[in-house]
Design a protein around this motif. Structure first.
Motif, PDB file in Angstrom:
ATOM      1  N   GLY A   1     -14.701 -61.667 -17.207  1.00  0.00           N
ATOM      2  CA  GLY A   1     -15.893 -62.158 -16.530  1.00  0.00           C
ATOM      3  C   GLY A   1     -17.059 -62.463 -17.444  1.00  0.00           C
ATOM      4  N   THR A   2     -16.896 -62.269 -18.765  1.00  0.00           N
ATOM      5  CA  THR A   2     -17.991 -62.527 -19.707  1.00  0.00           C
ATOM      6  C   THR A   2     -18.197 -64.026 -19.881  1.00  0.00           C
ATOM      7  OG1 THR A   2     -17.466 -60.501 -20.919  1.00  0.00           O
ATOM      8  CG2 THR A   2     -18.831 -62.130 -22.052  1.00  0.00           C
ATOM      9  N   ASP A   3     -19.426 -64.475 -19.728  1.00  0.00           N
ATOM     10  CA  ASP A   3     -19.752 -65.867 -20.011  1.00  0.00           C
ATOM     11  C   ASP A   3     -20.020 -65.960 -21.518  1.00  0.00           C
ATOM     12  OD1 ASP A   3     -20.361 -68.519 -19.883  1.00  0.00           O
ATOM     13  OD2 ASP A   3     -22.239 -68.286 -18.762  1.00  0.00           O
ATOM     14  N   TYR A   4     -19.402 -66.952 -22.175  1.00  0.00           N
ATOM     15  CA  TYR A   4     -19.523 -66.995 -23.633  1.00  0.00           C
ATOM     16  C   TYR A   4     -19.460 -68.431 -24.130  1.00  0.00           C
ATOM     17  CZ  TYR A   4     -14.459 -67.777 -23.674  1.00  0.00           C
ATOM     18  OH  TYR A   4     -13.206 -68.286 -23.482  1.00  0.00           O
ATOM     19  N   VAL A   5     -19.880 -68.593 -25.401  1.00  0.00           N
ATOM     20  CA  VAL A   5     -19.774 -69.880 -26.085  1.00  0.00           C
ATOM     21  C   VAL A   5     -19.156 -69.651 -27.465  1.00  0.00           C
ATOM     22  CG1 VAL A   5     -21.683 -71.034 -24.912  1.00  0.00           C
ATOM     23  CG2 VAL A   5     -22.161 -69.644 -26.934  1.00  0.00           C
ATOM     24  N   ILE A   6     -18.429 -70.646 -27.946  1.00  0.00           N
ATOM     25  CA  ILE A   6     -17.803 -70.614 -29.265  1.00  0.00           C
ATOM     26  C   ILE A   6     -18.730 -71.328 -30.253  1.00  0.00           C
ATOM     27  CG2 ILE A   6     -15.783 -71.258 -30.640  1.00  0.00           C
ATOM     28  CD1 ILE A   6     -15.115 -69.247 -28.493  1.00  0.00           C
ATOM     29  N   PRO A   7     -19.031 -70.718 -31.415  1.00  0.00           N
ATOM     30  CA  PRO A   7     -19.924 -71.364 -32.382  1.00  0.00           C
ATOM     31  C   PRO A   7     -19.463 -72.776 -32.742  1.00  0.00           C
ATOM     32  CG  PRO A   7     -19.497 -69.096 -33.022  1.00  0.00           C
ATOM     33  CD  PRO A   7     -18.593 -69.387 -31.868  1.00  0.00           C
ATOM     34  N   GLY A   8     -20.438 -73.676 -32.844  1.00  0.00           N
ATOM     35  CA  GLY A   8     -20.171 -75.050 -33.252  1.00  0.00           C
ATOM     36  C   GLY A   8     -19.880 -76.002 -32.124  1.00  0.00           C
ATOM     37  N   THR A   9     -19.596 -75.480 -30.927  1.00  0.00           N
ATOM     38  CA  THR A   9     -19.300 -76.356 -29.796  1.00  0.00           C
ATOM     39  C   THR A   9     -20.591 -76.947 -29.235  1.00  0.00           C
ATOM     40  OG1 THR A   9     -19.402 -74.522 -28.221  1.00  0.00           O
ATOM     41  CG2 THR A   9     -17.250 -75.015 -29.200  1.00  0.00           C
ATOM     42  N   ARG A  10     -20.423 -77.985 -28.402  1.00  0.00           N
ATOM     43  CA  ARG A  10     -21.594 -78.630 -27.815  1.00  0.00           C
ATOM     44  C   ARG A  10     -22.377 -77.649 -26.921  1.00  0.00           C
ATOM     45  NH1 ARG A  10     -21.737 -84.598 -25.052  1.00  0.00           N
ATOM     46  NH2 ARG A  10     -23.932 -84.554 -24.392  1.00  0.00           N
ATOM     47  N   ARG A  11     -21.652 -76.859 -26.102  1.00  0.00           N
ATOM     48  CA  ARG A  11     -22.344 -75.913 -25.218  1.00  0.00           C
ATOM     49  C   ARG A  11     -23.050 -74.820 -26.028  1.00  0.00           C
ATOM     50  NH1 ARG A  11     -20.637 -71.143 -21.446  1.00  0.00           N
ATOM     51  NH2 ARG A  11     -22.529 -71.053 -20.161  1.00  0.00           N
ATOM     52  N   TYR A  12     -22.469 -74.463 -27.159  1.00  0.00           N
ATOM     53  CA  TYR A  12     -23.100 -73.466 -28.017  1.00  0.00           C
ATOM     54  C   TYR A  12     -24.503 -73.913 -28.419  1.00  0.00           C
ATOM     55  CZ  TYR A  12     -23.972 -71.141 -32.562  1.00  0.00           C
ATOM     56  OH  TYR A  12     -24.532 -70.473 -33.623  1.00  0.00           O
ATOM     57  N   TRP A  13     -24.605 -75.145 -28.930  1.00  0.00           N
ATOM     58  CA  TRP A  13     -25.916 -75.625 -29.376  1.00  0.00           C
ATOM     59  C   TRP A  13     -26.860 -75.845 -28.198  1.00  0.00           C
ATOM     60  CZ3 TRP A  13     -27.320 -74.751 -34.007  1.00  0.00           C
ATOM     61  CH2 TRP A  13     -26.391 -74.737 -35.044  1.00  0.00           C
ATOM     62  N   GLU A  14     -26.330 -76.314 -27.084  1.00  0.00           N
ATOM     63  CA  GLU A  14     -27.181 -76.519 -25.907  1.00  0.00           C
ATOM     64  C   GLU A  14     -27.721 -75.183 -25.394  1.00  0.00           C
ATOM     65  OE1 GLU A  14     -24.621 -78.607 -23.262  1.00  0.00           O
ATOM     66  OE2 GLU A  14     -25.115 -80.592 -24.087  1.00  0.00           O
ATOM     67  N   THR A  15     -26.888 -74.156 -25.415  1.00  0.00           N
ATOM     68  CA  THR A  15     -27.319 -72.838 -24.931  1.00  0.00           C
ATOM     69  C   THR A  15     -28.376 -72.248 -25.859  1.00  0.00           C
ATOM     70  OG1 THR A  15     -25.111 -72.480 -23.992  1.00  0.00           O
ATOM     71  CG2 THR A  15     -26.522 -70.550 -24.254  1.00  0.00           C
ATOM     72  N   LEU A  16     -28.158 -72.338 -27.169  1.00  0.00           N
ATOM     73  CA  LEU A  16     -29.147 -71.824 -28.112  1.00  0.00           C
ATOM     74  C   LEU A  16     -30.471 -72.577 -28.000  1.00  0.00           C
ATOM     75  CD1 LEU A  16     -27.032 -71.247 -31.368  1.00  0.00           C
ATOM     76  CD2 LEU A  16     -28.080 -69.506 -29.934  1.00  0.00           C
ATOM     77  N   ALA A  17     -30.385 -73.862 -27.700  1.00  0.00           N
ATOM     78  CA  ALA A  17     -31.600 -74.682 -27.631  1.00  0.00           C
ATOM     79  C   ALA A  17     -32.451 -74.352 -26.419  1.00  0.00           C
ATOM     80  CB  ALA A  17     -31.225 -76.158 -27.625  1.00  0.00           C
ATOM     81  N   THR A  18     -31.832 -73.938 -25.302  1.00  0.00           N
ATOM     82  CA  THR A  18     -32.575 -73.795 -24.046  1.00  0.00           C
ATOM     83  C   THR A  18     -32.782 -72.348 -23.601  1.00  0.00           C
ATOM     84  OG1 THR A  18     -30.502 -74.082 -22.821  1.00  0.00           O
ATOM     85  CG2 THR A  18     -31.823 -76.046 -23.214  1.00  0.00           C
ATOM     86  N   ALA A  19     -32.200 -71.385 -24.320  1.00  0.00           N
ATOM     87  CA  ALA A  19     -32.325 -69.985 -23.903  1.00  0.00           C
ATOM     88  C   ALA A  19     -33.731 -69.446 -24.172  1.00  0.00           C
ATOM     89  CB  ALA A  19     -31.299 -69.118 -24.619  1.00  0.00           C
TER      90      ALA A  19
END
Length: 735
Positions: free
Chosen positions: A401-419
């Motif tokens: 159930g953990t929500d996660y992102v893999i480094p370098g992926t598009r969602r990774y950068w989008e998540t870091l940008a908007t958190a």
């Protein structure tokens, strides 16, 4: 008769002899003698100006290294000899380490060990001590004495005499064969003549590489000495298949590198190639396989004696590498440009006030202080959505159930940008932008004994590979820094000079040491397979920056035997078990030694253990919260303190008992001193200093202040240490 004779030999090259002798005198050892085979007046005068017990053997200017070594050895009375060039150095405590290890070897039954191999650090004219590449090989072989043919890869160790000690009787029996001015030849010969060799994966030598431009130039014809070296060594391995194969590989590597890397005149290059080709064919082992790829082609052309073909192959290969590099650089540039564009677009979006990014230990997964904070956030601030950063290799280990992102992926950068919140116990990548309305929370992952941050600049072994300008850029993004005690607060502010706010709230990961129940302790022990009524000792050593890989510093089989049937050892390290024949195998099968190197969380190991044995790991500061016995095993304290740097003297301000040898460690447990009055008194002082803010409510304070914005005065106050109740001990939990 001393155990060890340290034989310093050679001229006082560039004045380094003074610092070498100063370092030896700073850490005197009763069981070692120092002999200086001083070449020339400057070396003699320098040696005579040091400790009166130093034996000085004056030698004429121009005496070669081999003759100087022989002259020093002739005056030696020790059971073992360690040859140290006057240009080189000895880490603090190195002679003591060698004296103790060689004494252990002398006491072992069976055929004697002739050569002890150990690790070293490398210093150049530009850099201070850095770890060698030998440590991993030494650790893989282990500590047991064995014939060279059973560990032929030891020939791949840096071929210097300083990283090996020789049994004096062995030296005298083979002195003529071991005497050569060519040091690599002499170093290899020690192994090829030895009956048995043993390893010590600790740095006990400093190899100083002098600037080539400061040394007399080599004549082009001097390169032929490399061929002569192997012509003299290979006959010694003629009847040992594994040894001969490794030595041949080393020869081919050195011949090819010398030919390719040296700008030799054409006539010399042709003659070198011709001679190298002859020796390559003459000594090629039967059924020997060449390396794959380009290196194999080089070997084949050398064996063929095809000089013109080799030069053409070199030219074609240079062209191919240049083209491949250009294509790779272009792809990398385009990929980085695309990711940067995606990230920049994401940065133009509003910050999501309900989004938090958590990361720990370089994307390892849900762990440490960030995990404890995330859990408390779910309880107190459920409107915050957590997203974990996890590497692809650790993805499968995440809780369901953990929500996660893999480094370098598009969602990774989008998540870091908007958190809104970015929480980490290390640092986020340099490319992460600090948005004005985002909050960066640095939790750290331990109380600092060793030097950290900018304080590592004075200790190159620790600072290897660090970009301090980039580090300053990362710490400037911190808004908050979590601290477990005022010592940490002061050290973080010193090592990481930036405008962050220190949160003196305690480490959230340590809350469990005050909230865990007897049921939790029993459950932890059941999961680990610790039988009821058994005493569990957690052994958790730390990493050494001057070593490669894990060093098995204790004989665990012997320790388990001495501690008895009722003691279980939980080993938190990657231990080399030595195969099915190892005495550790039976102990593991019986449950008396349990490898917990990959077990998470580490806090659960602490709850399950009756006592902790560590060296310089920050786990001691966390474990002290439980008010259970701690023993520090500091067999290389001087080396660690010098190479890594420390903030205080652990030998004086320790958390219970200190052992410098395995025998001392065993005696502490056998005698009961580990849980005696003196240990309890030292532990109490240690707890007052380093468990200052840990009281079980650290995560709550962090969440209320950072995520809920509550003022400092409204937070739960830190409970005085005398009013805290740690989790039950295993003995109390079983009552």
């Amino acid at each position: 008769m001393p155990q060890l004779s340290v034989i310093v030999y050679g001229p006082n090259a560039q004045g380094h002899l003074t610092e070498l002798l100063d370092s030896v005198e700073a850490h005197p050892l009763l069981d070692a003698e120092i002999i200086v085979a001083a070449v020339g007046d400057w070396a003699r005068e320098t040696a005579e100006g040091h400790a009166p017990e130093t034996i000085v053997v004056p030698l004429p200017e121009g005496t070669g290294d081999a003759a100087a070594r022989a002259a020093g050895a002739a005056r030696a009375s020790g059971r073992w000899l360690h040859f140290v060039h006057a240009k080189d150095g000895l880490p603090a405590g190195a002679p003591r380490q060698l004296a103790e290890r060689t004494a252990e070897l002398d006491a072992e039954p069976g055929a004697p060990v002739d050569v002890l191999l150990f690790d070293h650090v490398v210093t150049t004219w530009q850099t201070a001590a850095r770890a060698s590449r030998d440590g991993r090989l030494l650790a893989a072989v282990g500590r047991e004495g064995l014939p060279l043919n059973e560990a032929a890869d030891l020939l791949r160790l840096t071929p210097i005499l300083g990283n090996r000690a020789l049994r004096a009787d062995f030296w005298r029996a083979h002195e003529e064969q071991l005497t050569a001015d060519d040091e690599p030849q002499a170093a290899h010969a020690t192994l090829l003549h030895a009956g048995r060799v043993a390893c010590l994966n600790q740095a006990a030598y400093e190899n100083r590489e002098l600037r080539p431009e400061s040394l007399p130039p080599l004549d082009p014809e001097d390169r032929f000495a490399l061929i002569d070296r192997y012509e003299s060594l290979l006959p010694l391995a003629r009847d040992r298949r594994a040894t001969r194969a490794v030595l041949y590989d080393l020869m081919m590597r050195d011949l090819v590198r010398t030919f390719a890397g040296e700008n030799l005149p054409d006539a010399v290059a042709r003659e070198f190639f011709r001679r190298a080709s002859l020796v390559a064919v003459r000594w090629r082992p039967e059924n020997h396989e060449r390396p794959a790829g380009v290196e194999g082609v080089r070997h084949a052309l050398l064996e063929e004696g095809a000089y013109t073909k080799y030069r053409a192959f070199q030219a074609a290969n240079r062209t191919r590498r240049a083209a491949k590099k250009a294509v790779k650089s272009r792809k990398k540039e385009l990929g980085a440009k695309l990711r940067d564009q995606q990230y920049q677009r994401a940065l133009s979006r509003p910050v999501n006030p309900h989004l938090a990014v958590f990361a720990a230990y370089w994307e390892r997964g849900v762990a440490c202080n960030p995990a404890a904070i995330a859990a408390k956030t779910a309880e107190l601030a459920p409107h915050i959505h957590p997203v974990w950063v996890v590497s692809k290799s650790n993805e499968a280990l995440l809780p369901p159930g953990t929500d996660y992102v893999i480094p370098g992926t598009r969602r990774y950068w989008e998540t870091l940008a908007t958190a809104k919140y970015l929480v980490n116990n290390v640092n986020f990548p340099n490319a992460v932008v600090k948005r004005p309305d985002a909050i960066h929370l640095q939790t750290h992952h331990g109380t600092p004994l060793k030097r950290m941050g900018l304080d590592q600049m004075e200790h190159p072994a620790a600072a290897k590979g660090l970009d301090f300008d980039a580090l300053l850029g990362r710490i400037d993004k911190w808004d908050y820094s979590v601290s477990a005690n005022s010592h940490s607060t002061r050290m973080w502010e010193r090592a990481y000079p930036a405008r962050f706010t220190s949160l003196d709230y305690g480490y959230p990961r340590n809350d469990v040491f005050y909230t865990a129940t007897a049921d939790d302790v029993r459950a932890a022990r059941r999961r680990l397979g610790i039988a009821p009524g058994k005493k569990a000792v957690l052994y958790a050593p730390t990493h050494r920056d001057y070593e490669a890989g894990f060093t098995p510093r204790l004989d665990l089989a012997e320790l388990a035997d001495r501690l008895g049937e009722d003691t279980v050892l939980l080993v938190r390290a990657h231990y080399f078990y030595g195969g099915a024949a190892s005495p550790l195998t039976g102990l593991r099968r019986s449950g008396r030694i349990i490898d917990v190197s990959s077990y998470d969380p580490v806090e659960e190991l602490c709850l399950a253990a009756d006592a902790l044995v560590t060296d310089y790991s920050s786990i001691m500061f966390d474990y002290a919260n439980l008010d259970r016995p701690i023993v520090v095993y500091a067999d290389d304290w001087e080396t660690y303190r010098t190479t890594r740097g420390v903030y205080f003297d652990l030998m004086e301000e320790h958390p219970g008992q200190v052992a410098r040898t395995q025998e001392e460690l065993t005696e502490i447990f056998v005698s009961g001193a580990w849980q005696g009055e003196s240990a309890a008194k030292a532990r109490a002082a240690f707890r007052r200093r380093f468990c200052e803010y840990d009281d079980g409510r650290a995560a709550e304070r962090v969440v209320r202040r950072v995520f809920l914005g509550e003022p400092e005065e409204s937070l739960p106050p830190v409970l005085p240490i005398e009013d805290r109740t740690p989790a039950p001990t295993p003995e109390e939990a079983s009552a």
